[in-house]
Design a protein around this motif. Structure first.
Motif, PDB file in Angstrom:
ATOM      1  N   LEU A 123       5.876 -44.915  75.879  1.00 48.82           N
ATOM      2  CA  LEU A 123       4.455 -44.998  75.517  1.00 48.82           C
ATOM      3  C   LEU A 123       4.229 -44.635  74.051  1.00 48.82           C
ATOM      4  O   LEU A 123       3.352 -45.203  73.396  1.00 48.82           O
ATOM      5  N   ALA A 124       5.013 -43.696  73.537  1.00 46.37           N
ATOM      6  CA  ALA A 124       4.887 -43.335  72.115  1.00 46.37           C
ATOM      7  C   ALA A 124       5.318 -44.507  71.231  1.00 46.37           C
ATOM      8  O   ALA A 124       4.760 -44.719  70.153  1.00 46.37           O
ATOM      9  N   LEU A 125       6.304 -45.295  71.697  1.00 48.30           N
ATOM     10  CA  LEU A 125       6.706 -46.489  70.933  1.00 48.30           C
ATOM     11  C   LEU A 125       5.590 -47.541  70.969  1.00 48.30           C
ATOM     12  O   LEU A 125       5.350 -48.230  69.985  1.00 48.30           O
ATOM     13  N   VAL A 126       4.901 -47.642  72.114  1.00 50.98           N
ATOM     14  CA  VAL A 126       3.748 -48.557  72.198  1.00 50.98           C
ATOM     15  C   VAL A 126       2.694 -48.132  71.176  1.00 50.98           C
ATOM     16  O   VAL A 126       2.128 -48.955  70.458  1.00 50.98           O
ATOM     17  N   LYS A 127       2.473 -46.818  71.085  1.00 50.55           N
ATOM     18  CA  LYS A 127       1.470 -46.302  70.148  1.00 50.55           C
ATOM     19  C   LYS A 127       1.828 -46.649  68.700  1.00 50.55           C
ATOM     20  O   LYS A 127       0.948 -46.836  67.857  1.00 50.55           O
ATOM     21  N   SER A 313       0.796 -34.078  84.818  1.00 50.16           N
ATOM     22  CA  SER A 313       0.546 -35.483  84.461  1.00 50.16           C
ATOM     23  C   SER A 313       1.543 -36.411  85.155  1.00 50.16           C
ATOM     24  O   SER A 313       1.184 -37.513  85.566  1.00 50.16           O
ATOM     25  N   GLY A 314       2.775 -35.914  85.308  1.00 48.27           N
ATOM     26  CA  GLY A 314       3.782 -36.711  86.018  1.00 48.27           C
ATOM     27  C   GLY A 314       3.398 -36.882  87.478  1.00 48.27           C
ATOM     28  O   GLY A 314       3.475 -37.984  88.028  1.00 48.27           O
ATOM     29  N   ASP A 315       2.946 -35.814  88.087  1.00 47.83           N
ATOM     30  CA  ASP A 315       2.557 -35.874  89.498  1.00 47.83           C
ATOM     31  C   ASP A 315       1.315 -36.736  89.699  1.00 47.83           C
ATOM     32  O   ASP A 315       1.172 -37.422  90.708  1.00 47.83           O
ATOM     33  N   ASP A 316       0.417 -36.693  88.731  1.00 51.66           N
ATOM     34  CA  ASP A 316      -0.842 -37.438  88.870  1.00 51.66           C
ATOM     35  C   ASP A 316      -0.691 -38.919  88.550  1.00 51.66           C
ATOM     36  O   ASP A 316      -1.596 -39.708  88.809  1.00 51.66           O
ATOM     37  N   GLY A 317       0.402 -39.281  87.933  1.00 50.42           N
ATOM     38  CA  GLY A 317       0.606 -40.688  87.600  1.00 50.42           C
ATOM     39  C   GLY A 317      -0.081 -41.114  86.314  1.00 50.42           C
ATOM     40  O   GLY A 317      -0.219 -42.300  86.037  1.00 50.42           O
ATOM     41  N   VAL A 318      -0.551 -40.136  85.529  1.00 50.25           N
ATOM     42  CA  VAL A 318      -1.113 -40.468  84.210  1.00 50.25           C
ATOM     43  C   VAL A 318      -0.309 -39.699  83.166  1.00 50.25           C
ATOM     44  O   VAL A 318      -0.509 -38.500  82.976  1.00 50.25           O
ATOM     45  N   PRO A 319       0.633 -40.349  82.513  1.00 49.39           N
ATOM     46  CA  PRO A 319       1.528 -39.639  81.590  1.00 49.39           C
ATOM     47  C   PRO A 319       0.767 -38.934  80.469  1.00 49.39           C
ATOM     48  O   PRO A 319      -0.322 -39.373  80.088  1.00 49.39           O
ATOM     49  N   THR A 325      -2.658 -37.377  74.325  1.00 49.86           N
ATOM     50  CA  THR A 325      -1.721 -37.902  73.325  1.00 49.86           C
ATOM     51  C   THR A 325      -1.388 -36.884  72.242  1.00 49.86           C
ATOM     52  O   THR A 325      -0.253 -36.818  71.768  1.00 49.86           O
ATOM     53  N   ASN A 326      -2.372 -36.082  71.858  1.00 51.84           N
ATOM     54  CA  ASN A 326      -2.135 -35.154  70.749  1.00 51.84           C
ATOM     55  C   ASN A 326      -1.917 -33.712  71.189  1.00 51.84           C
ATOM     56  O   ASN A 326      -2.092 -32.785  70.404  1.00 51.84           O
ATOM     57  N   SER A 327      -1.560 -33.525  72.460  1.00 49.10           N
ATOM     58  CA  SER A 327      -1.152 -32.195  72.915  1.00 49.10           C
ATOM     59  C   SER A 327       0.187 -31.855  72.259  1.00 49.10           C
ATOM     60  O   SER A 327       0.821 -32.730  71.659  1.00 49.10           O
ATOM     61  N   LEU A 328       0.626 -30.607  72.427  1.00 47.75           N
ATOM     62  CA  LEU A 328       1.908 -30.215  71.835  1.00 47.75           C
ATOM     63  C   LEU A 328       3.036 -31.153  72.304  1.00 47.75           C
ATOM     64  O   LEU A 328       3.781 -31.700  71.494  1.00 47.75           O
ATOM     65  N   ALA A 329       3.108 -31.363  73.650  1.00 40.70           N
ATOM     66  CA  ALA A 329       4.176 -32.229  74.174  1.00 40.70           C
ATOM     67  C   ALA A 329       4.003 -33.668  73.665  1.00 40.70           C
ATOM     68  O   ALA A 329       4.982 -34.325  73.292  1.00 40.70           O
ATOM     69  N   GLY A 330       2.765 -34.127  73.636  1.00 43.47           N
ATOM     70  CA  GLY A 330       2.488 -35.484  73.150  1.00 43.47           C
ATOM     71  C   GLY A 330       2.983 -35.674  71.727  1.00 43.47           C
ATOM     72  O   GLY A 330       3.599 -36.699  71.400  1.00 43.47           O
TER      73      GLY A 330
END
Ligand SMILES: Nc1ncnc2c1ncn2[C@@H]1O[C@H](COP(=O)(O)OP(=O)(O)O)[C@@H](O)[C@H]1O
Ligand SMILES: [Mg+2]
Length: 345
Positions: A123-127, A313-319, A325-330
Motif C-alpha cells: 500500500l505504501a508503494l501505491v501511495k 487494523s490487521g484484525d479489522d481488515g483495514v490496514p 497513513t501518518n501514524s508512527l507505523a505508517g
C-alpha cells in the motif's frame, strides 16, 4: 581410439527433445578408455528420466560400433539446477508478463508480521504512485483476505483469473478461492503447481511491483518462486530475538544459494512504546536486525514497533496504511517502501 574419436562418434546421438547432440549439451562427461573398454558419465534431468533407456541404447550402439572397442560402461548423474535452467528454459509465465519488479516478503518462521508488512509495504508503494499487485503465496495459511477484509470469490475471464482490486491494489489469494477456515494440506509438487498457476493464470496486467507474501521458512514455495522468477527480490523479516535469527540466517542462506537478490531486512516488533513510559520497552530483546545487518551486509530498511493499532487494523481488515497513513507505523512503512523503490529502480 582416443577420447576425441569417441566424442566425434557421440556427436550423432541426439537428445530427442532438445534435438541437439549429447556432446553439445554437455550431458556426456568423463570419457575414459582403458584397454579398449570405454567408461563415460551421462547427466540427465532426473534419475528416472524416461529417456534413460533410449539414450543408453544409442550410446552403446554408436560407441560399440567403433573399431577395437570391447565394452561401454555408462554411469549416471543428474544435471544441476543451473544446467537444467539453461538447457530446458521454461516458457514465460503469461500472467506476469507485464510485471516490472517482483518483491517477495519472506521470514524464517511464522507469526513475525510477514503478511502485515507485505500488505502495508504494498500500500505504501501505491501511495508513491506505483501500480502494485499483492499475491498471497502463503499456501499453508493465506491471511491476506482477512487483513484486507475481502470475502468475494474470484471470477474468470478468458480462462484467466482476475485479481480483486481494493485500496488501489490488485490482490490474489488462495483464501479467496476456498472457504477461509478450510485447512490447507499441500504436498510438494502440488504446491509448486499451485504457485505456478498463481503466476501464470492470474491476469496481473501491467504492474510496477508484484509483492508476494511467501509462506515462512525455506520450503517448496520459496524454491518454486525462485525458479519461476529468478530476478525476484527478497525482503527479509526478522524480530529482535537472538533465537529467531537462526531461522532467518537459514532462509538468507537459501536465497543466496538460489541466487535471489535480497533487497534488505526489516525488524518487526522491535519495541513497545507505552503511553505512560518515557523509554521504549524492548519486549523481544534488542538489536537482532542490526546484528544481522552487520553480519550479512544487508541493509536494515526499517524497524517497526509493537503497535496495538497495527494489530487491530490487521484484525479489522483495514490496514494501517489506509486507516492511519501518518501514524508512527505508517511512516515506517512509507520509509521502507521508499528505500525499496530506490534500490529496485
Ligand atoms: N508490529 C506489530 N505490532 C503489533 N502486532 C503485530 C505487529 N506485527 C504483526 N502483528 C500482529 O501479529 C500477528 C501475526 O502477524 P502476521 O503479519 O500475520 O505474521 P506472519 O504473516 O509472519 O505469520 C497478527 O495478528 C498481526 O496483526
Ligand atoms: Mg502470514
Amino acid at each position: 581410439m582416443d577420447e576425441k574419436q569417441i566424442r566425434e562418434a557421440l556427436q550423432t546421438v541426439l537428445h530427442p527433445k532438445l534435438k541437439k547432440s549429447l556432446i553439445d549439451t554437455g550431458m556426456i562427461r568423463n570419457i575414459s578408455i582403458d584397454d579398449n573398454a570405454v567408461k563415460l558419465t551421462l547427466a540427465l534431468k532426473s534419475d528416472r528420466s524416461p529417456l534413460k533407456e533410449i539414450l543408453i541404447h544409442e550410446i552403446e550402439k554408436v560407441v560399440g560400433e567403433l573399431p577395437e572397442i570391447s565394452s561401454v560402461q555408462i554411469e549416471f548423474t543428474t544435471l544441476n539446477r543451473e544446467e537444467i535452467g539453461r538447457l530446458f528454459p521454461k516458457p514465460p509465465l503469461k500472467g506476469i508478463e507485464k510485471v516490472k519488479h517482483f518483491l517477495a516478503v519472506a521470514s524464517g518462521k511464522g507469526g513475525v508480521g510477514k503478511t502485515t508488512i507485505a500488505v502495508n509495504v504494498a500500500l505504501a508503494l501505491v501511495k508513491q504512485g506505483y501500480k502494485v499487485g499483492l499475491l498471497d503465496a502463503d499456501v499453508y495459511g493465506p491471511s491476506v483476505p482477512v487483513m484486507l477484509d475481502i470475502s468475494e470469490a474470484l471470477y474468470q475471464d478468458d480462462n484467466m483469473i482476475m485479481p480483486k482490486e481494493k485500496y488501489g491494489l490488485q490482490i490474489m489469494s488462495l483464501g479467496m478461492t476456498v472457504e477461509q477456515n478450510e485447512a490447507f494440506i499441500w504436498r510438494g509438487p502440488l504446491v509448486s503447481k499451485v504457485i505456478h498457476q498463481l503466476l501464470d493464470q492470474v491476469q496481473w496486467g501491467e504492474l510496477d511491483y508484484l509483492v508476494i507474501d511467501l509462506p515462512p521458512g525455506t520450503g517448496d514455495p520459496s524454491i518454486t518462486i525462485a525458479q519461476a522468477i529468478p530476478h525476484c527480490s527478497i525482503l527479509m523479516i526478522t524480530t529482535p530475538q537472538e533465537i529467531a535469527l537462526a531461522d532467518v540466517r537459514r532462509a538468507i542462506g537459501l536465497f543466496n544459494k538460489l541466487g535471489q537478490p535480497i533487497v534488505g531486512l526489516v525488524e518487526n516488533m522491535s519495541y513497545f512504546l507505552c503511553s505512560n513510559c518515557t523509554e521504549p520497552i524492548e519486549i523481544f530483546g534488542h538489536g537482532g536486525g542490526v546484528r544481522l545487518s552487520q553480519e550479512t551486509g544487508l541493509p536494515l530498511l526499517g524497524t517497526i514497533p509493537i503497535d496495538l493499532e497495527l494489530r487491530q487494523s490487521g484484525d479489522d481488515g483495514v490496514p494501517i496504511m489506509v486507516s492511519a497513513t501518518n501514524s508512527l507505523a505508517g511512516l515506517v512503512f512509507q520509509t521502507i517502501a521508499q528505500k525499496i523503490s530506490d534500490a529496485m529502480q
